[in-house]
Scaffold this motif. Structure first.
Motif, PDB file in Angstrom:
ATOM      1  N   ARG A   2       0.808  -1.194   0.000  1.00 48.07           N
ATOM      2  CA  ARG A   2       0.000   0.000   0.000  1.00 48.07           C
ATOM      3  C   ARG A   2       0.862   1.274   0.000  1.00 48.07           C
ATOM      4  O   ARG A   2       0.540   2.268  -0.614  1.00 48.07           O
ATOM      5  N   TRP A   3       1.949   1.208   0.736  1.00 46.16           N
ATOM      6  CA  TRP A   3       2.728   2.422   0.956  1.00 46.16           C
ATOM      7  C   TRP A   3       3.896   2.564  -0.003  1.00 46.16           C
ATOM      8  O   TRP A   3       4.583   3.573   0.028  1.00 46.16           O
ATOM      9  N   SER A 193     -13.905   8.870  -1.418  1.00 44.34           N
ATOM     10  CA  SER A 193     -15.351   9.000  -1.519  1.00 44.34           C
ATOM     11  C   SER A 193     -15.802  10.434  -1.226  1.00 44.34           C
ATOM     12  O   SER A 193     -16.700  10.956  -1.884  1.00 44.34           O
ATOM     13  N   HIS A 194     -15.152  11.070  -0.249  1.00 44.11           N
ATOM     14  CA  HIS A 194     -15.526  12.447   0.098  1.00 44.11           C
ATOM     15  C   HIS A 194     -15.200  13.402  -1.048  1.00 44.11           C
ATOM     16  O   HIS A 194     -15.969  14.325  -1.338  1.00 44.11           O
ATOM     17  N   THR A 334     -11.186  -1.036  -8.165  1.00 41.40           N
ATOM     18  CA  THR A 334     -11.638  -1.164  -6.789  1.00 41.40           C
ATOM     19  C   THR A 334     -10.827  -0.302  -5.848  1.00 41.40           C
ATOM     20  O   THR A 334     -11.001  -0.360  -4.645  1.00 41.40           O
TER      21      THR A 334
ATOM     22  N   LYS B 105     -20.353   4.688  -7.431  1.00 41.91           N
ATOM     23  CA  LYS B 105     -19.740   4.845  -6.110  1.00 41.91           C
ATOM     24  C   LYS B 105     -20.281   6.076  -5.385  1.00 41.91           C
ATOM     25  O   LYS B 105     -20.485   6.049  -4.169  1.00 41.91           O
ATOM     26  N   ILE B 106     -20.506   7.163  -6.120  1.00 38.29           N
ATOM     27  CA  ILE B 106     -20.995   8.392  -5.491  1.00 38.29           C
ATOM     28  C   ILE B 106     -22.344   8.145  -4.831  1.00 38.29           C
ATOM     29  O   ILE B 106     -22.612   8.619  -3.734  1.00 38.29           O
ATOM     30  N   HIS B 109     -22.033   6.689  -1.483  1.00 37.07           N
ATOM     31  CA  HIS B 109     -21.286   7.469  -0.489  1.00 37.07           C
ATOM     32  C   HIS B 109     -22.019   7.621   0.843  1.00 37.07           C
ATOM     33  O   HIS B 109     -21.393   7.614   1.909  1.00 37.07           O
ATOM     34  N   VAL B 112     -20.945   5.244   3.613  1.00 34.81           N
ATOM     35  CA  VAL B 112     -19.586   5.093   4.146  1.00 34.81           C
ATOM     36  C   VAL B 112     -19.508   5.682   5.544  1.00 34.81           C
ATOM     37  O   VAL B 112     -20.238   6.613   5.889  1.00 34.81           O
ATOM     38  N   HIS B 114     -16.256   6.204   7.149  1.00 35.13           N
ATOM     39  CA  HIS B 114     -14.989   6.856   7.501  1.00 35.13           C
ATOM     40  C   HIS B 114     -15.068   8.358   7.220  1.00 35.13           C
ATOM     41  O   HIS B 114     -15.869   8.812   6.409  1.00 35.13           O
ATOM     42  N   THR B 115     -14.201   9.114   7.925  1.00 38.54           N
ATOM     43  CA  THR B 115     -14.232  10.567   7.798  1.00 38.54           C
ATOM     44  C   THR B 115     -13.330  11.023   6.653  1.00 38.54           C
ATOM     45  O   THR B 115     -12.487  10.271   6.166  1.00 38.54           O
ATOM     46  N   SER B 119      -9.467   9.703   5.079  1.00 37.53           N
ATOM     47  CA  SER B 119      -9.089   9.549   3.670  1.00 37.53           C
ATOM     48  C   SER B 119      -7.844  10.364   3.355  1.00 37.53           C
ATOM     49  O   SER B 119      -6.958   9.918   2.640  1.00 37.53           O
ATOM     50  N   ARG B 122      -5.042   8.601   4.676  1.00 43.03           N
ATOM     51  CA  ARG B 122      -5.033   7.211   4.230  1.00 43.03           C
ATOM     52  C   ARG B 122      -4.944   6.252   5.418  1.00 43.03           C
ATOM     53  O   ARG B 122      -4.089   5.372   5.469  1.00 43.03           O
ATOM     54  N   HIS B 126     -10.259   4.234   5.511  1.00 38.79           N
ATOM     55  CA  HIS B 126     -10.397   4.645   4.112  1.00 38.79           C
ATOM     56  C   HIS B 126     -10.310   3.438   3.188  1.00 38.79           C
ATOM     57  O   HIS B 126     -11.166   3.243   2.333  1.00 38.79           O
ATOM     58  N   PHE B 127      -9.268   2.622   3.381  1.00 42.27           N
ATOM     59  CA  PHE B 127      -9.065   1.483   2.481  1.00 42.27           C
ATOM     60  C   PHE B 127     -10.207   0.493   2.612  1.00 42.27           C
ATOM     61  O   PHE B 127     -10.695  -0.051   1.626  1.00 42.27           O
ATOM     62  N   GLU B 130     -13.348   2.017   0.915  1.00 43.44           N
ATOM     63  CA  GLU B 130     -13.198   2.136  -0.535  1.00 43.44           C
ATOM     64  C   GLU B 130     -13.268   0.753  -1.192  1.00 43.44           C
ATOM     65  O   GLU B 130     -13.805   0.602  -2.286  1.00 43.44           O
ATOM     66  N   MET B 133     -16.881  -0.344  -1.191  1.00 42.73           N
ATOM     67  CA  MET B 133     -17.600   0.458  -2.173  1.00 42.73           C
ATOM     68  C   MET B 133     -17.271   0.011  -3.597  1.00 42.73           C
ATOM     69  O   MET B 133     -18.164  -0.128  -4.432  1.00 42.73           O
ATOM     70  N   GLY B 134     -15.993  -0.227  -3.842  1.00 47.29           N
ATOM     71  CA  GLY B 134     -15.585  -0.670  -5.177  1.00 47.29           C
ATOM     72  C   GLY B 134     -16.204  -2.007  -5.528  1.00 47.29           C
ATOM     73  O   GLY B 134     -16.711  -2.209  -6.645  1.00 47.29           O
ATOM     74  N   ASP B 135     -16.207  -2.934  -4.567  1.00 42.45           N
ATOM     75  CA  ASP B 135     -16.781  -4.255  -4.823  1.00 42.45           C
ATOM     76  C   ASP B 135     -18.274  -4.153  -5.117  1.00 42.45           C
ATOM     77  O   ASP B 135     -18.791  -4.764  -6.057  1.00 42.45           O
TER      78      ASP B 135
END
Ligand SMILES: Nc1ncnc2c1ncn2[C@@H]1O[C@H](COP(=O)(O)OP(=O)(O)OP(=O)(O)O)[C@@H](O)[C@H]1O
Ligand SMILES: [Mg+2]
Lengths: 337, 260
Positions: A2-3, A193-194, A334, B105-106, B109, B112, B114-115, B119, B122, B126-127, B130, B133-135
């Motif tokens: 990830r990083w 998402s935000h 994804t 995805k929107i 939203h 979700v 998480h704040t 994000s 990270r 967030h992960f 996301e 949401m992606g799935d």
């Protein structure tokens, strides 16, 4: 995993930073060039903030210099009022070296304070005005910028029309790393998402609202973040320039920042970085002929409208070619990072 | 009709005027959970206006909307959506410059947790979100046969697929009541038939209640259990497709148009 991407970028940034140090020590980067580089960082931070508001969220704001001056005056006032006392007390208590290091933290705290105060003003301005549409919001933000300037011009405690002297304490190192931090934070925000919630407002406000997005909340959030970044840039500016004056943050400054964002591409982070670099270099190159600047800007805008009506980058980002596709030939849908 | 408290959706005496023009007048309707109801009427009858009132885009001049025991009118549109009402638009309103998958995805939203800060930094939240949401978005795109278009800009899809994407996006809000405004407009007969099957399938699979505006009478008569007929903003009649089809007033209302 990830990083890794972040570590690679961090290493690249570190290498670039080390190179600038070597070059400036060897005399290849003049003091004037270094000052230009600090200004570039300041305007990248400014352009990032405005791009979030106007490019990504679609809210036309032409008062961005107003937030910059709020951050500059908040940070500058703290540094000039308490700086000497804090510095003396720290040197006495910890010695010159350790005291100096802690004093630097104090300066960073003034920058953070500047950013927070500006962000608070962003919320204060945003809540009533973000219900306005298009042109009205633009007019309200112009008015805001002018009101801030006139209030500062008449506030004796902040130097009024003779400006506020601030000791030099922020240079290339601070400006560079804070710029980088801002880029990463905003990049992460818009790629989440935000951030997509903000972009959906630009794309179609009614559809966004109907899909459950609290559009007012996200407009205010974009405004607060953008204003906070402008405040941060203002704080760096104040601690770098020796003197701040209300008229440095006039309507023309707001306009220049808007030009950087439009030139680079509304809704592109790499675009607004490019725009900030081009405009700052051009401004400094033409500093001996100030009357030429507006002409060059106009010509630049006209040429752009003809050849690249969506700005240099449009809404796309400049990417390194090898990062483009994930395994399987398709971009990772994804969301990895 | 079921008793008051069991009602899924109850609209009472809804009215909406636009500077003197009564677009909707004294309109009342009831829906039970799981129903598939049609809303038809000639052009300008006020059908879309009723959707705009239901989804909080307009605040009604008069009347009330009760959805699952709670009053909806007066709520902002995003809160209506969060209560479980989703819709498509007669004039497609996609996020045109964004990718197909981002459109979906929107709409997800609001779920979700998480704040924005997590994000920006990270953090793990967030992960996690996301990924979920992606799935979910890809799963929905698969249902709507759009998964190979996931990364295309929405505006580049052909018309029929844009309409399907609008339904997919509405489904991503995880609605209880789905409002479809002329979903078959601009589709060819083959696409329309597929759409009919899709609507039936969605309803079965997601236990959806659906309110459908449509000019394609074959579609309305084919899938709806009850049909409300609107004319000049007022309710003309309501009944099963067969009852409505035989009603002389409905035939008159549609005179000069395609007969139902
Ligand atoms: N925002 C508005 N402002 C003014 N008048 C409106 C507005 N929205 C709708 N109307 C008017 O209200 C009436 C009903 O419009 P509506 O769009 O609800 O009709 P409809 O039944 O959906 O028609 P169609 O089948 O053509 O979609 C029309 O006369 C229309 O012109
Ligand atoms: Mg309509």
């Amino acid at each position: 995993m990830r990083w890794t991407k972040y570590l690679i970028w961090l290493a690249a940034a570190g290498a670039f930073y080390a190179l600038t140090l070597v070059l400036s020590n060897a005399g290849f980067i003049s003091r004037f060039m270094l000052m230009t580089m600090v200004q570039i960082c300041i305007y990248i931070i400014m352009a990032l903030g405005l791009n979030l508001i106007t490019g990504f969220t679609g809210q036309l704001s032409i008062g961005h210099a107003g937030f910059m001056s709020i951050g500059a005056y908040a940070a500058g006032f703290l540094a000039s009022t308490y700086g000497a006392r804090v510095s003396a007390a720290l040197t006495e208590a910890l010695g010159a070296a350790a005291g100096g290091a802690v004093y630097y933290i104090f300066i960073l705290a003034t920058l953070a304070a500047g950013a927070l105060v500006a962000a608070a003003f962003g919320v204060l301005l945003g809540l009533p005005t973000l219900r306005l549409r298009g042109d009205y919001l633009a007019i309200a933000t112009i008015g805001f910028g002018e009101i801030v300037r006139i209030v500062l011009l008449n506030t004796k405690a902040l130097g009024a029309s003779s400006g506020l002297p601030v000791k030099y304490s922020v240079g290339w190192t601070t400006a560079f790393w804070l710029m980088l931090l801002s880029v990463v934070l905003i990049y992460n925000f818009v790629n989440s998402s935000h951030g997509r919630a903000c972009i959906s407002i630009r794309e179609n406000e009614i559809a966004a609202e109907t899909m459950g997005i609290n559009t007012t909340k996200y407009k205010v959030m974009a405004f607060a973040l953008g204003a906070g970044l402008a405040g941060l840039a203002g704080g760096i500016y104040a601690n770098h320039m020796y003197l701040i004056h209300p008229n440095s943050f006039n309507f023309l400054k707001s306009f220049e920042i808007l030009v950087m964002v439009v030139l680079g591409g509304l809704g592109s982070i790499t675009g607004c970085i490019l725009g900030a670099v081009v405009m700052t270099v051009m401004n400094n190159a033409l500093s001996a002929f100030p009357e030429m600047r507006m002409i060059v800007i106009s010509v630049l805008l006209v040429v752009m409208m003809i050849f690249r009506p969506n700005g240099l980058m449009g809404t796309t980002e400049l990417r390194l070619p090898f990062r483009r596709k994930a395994a399987g030939g398709k971009e990772d849908v994804t969301h990895g990072l | 009709m079921a008793s008051e408290e069991k009602l899924f959706l109850s609209i009472e005496n809804l009215s909406q005027s636009f500077s003197g023009l009564k677009a909707v007048a004294n309109f009342s309707m009831q829906m039970e959970e799981g129903e598939l109801v049609g809303l038809i009427g000639p052009n300008g009858a006020g059908k879309t206006t009723i959707f705009n009132l239901l989804t909080g885009i307009y605040a009604p001049t008069e009347g009330s909307i009760i959805f699952r025991g709670q009053k909806l009118n007066g709520l902002p549109a995003y809160k209506v959506a969060q209560r479980g009402l989703a819709r498509t638009f007669q004039n497609i309103r996609l996020f045109a410059d964004l990718s197909v998958v981002d459109n979906v995805k929107i709409a997800y939203h609001q779920h979700v947790t998480h704040t924005a800060l997590s994000s920006m930094l990270r953090l793990p939240g967030h992960f996690k979100n996301e990924k979920i949401m992606g799935d979910k978005a890809l799963e929905l795109l698969k249902v709507f046969q759009l998964e190979d278009k996931a990364l295309e800009q929405a505006k580049n899809l052909p018309y029929g697929q844009q309409r399907r994407l609008e339904i997919a996006r509405a489904m991503a809000t995880e609605p209880k009541l789905l409002l479809l405004d002329e979903p078959a407009a601009g589709m060819n007969p083959q696409e329309t038939r597929e759409l009919m099957d899709l609507i039936r399938w969605l309803r079965e699979t997601y236990k959806l209640t659906i309110l459908l505006i449509e000019h394609d009478m074959a579609l309305v008569m084919g899938v709806c259990e009850r049909v409300y007929v609107l004319e000049y903003g007022m309710l003309l009649t309501v009944g099963t497709p067969d009852e409505v089809r035989g009603d002389q007033r409905v035939i008159d209302a549609y005179l000069g148009e395609e007969a139902p």
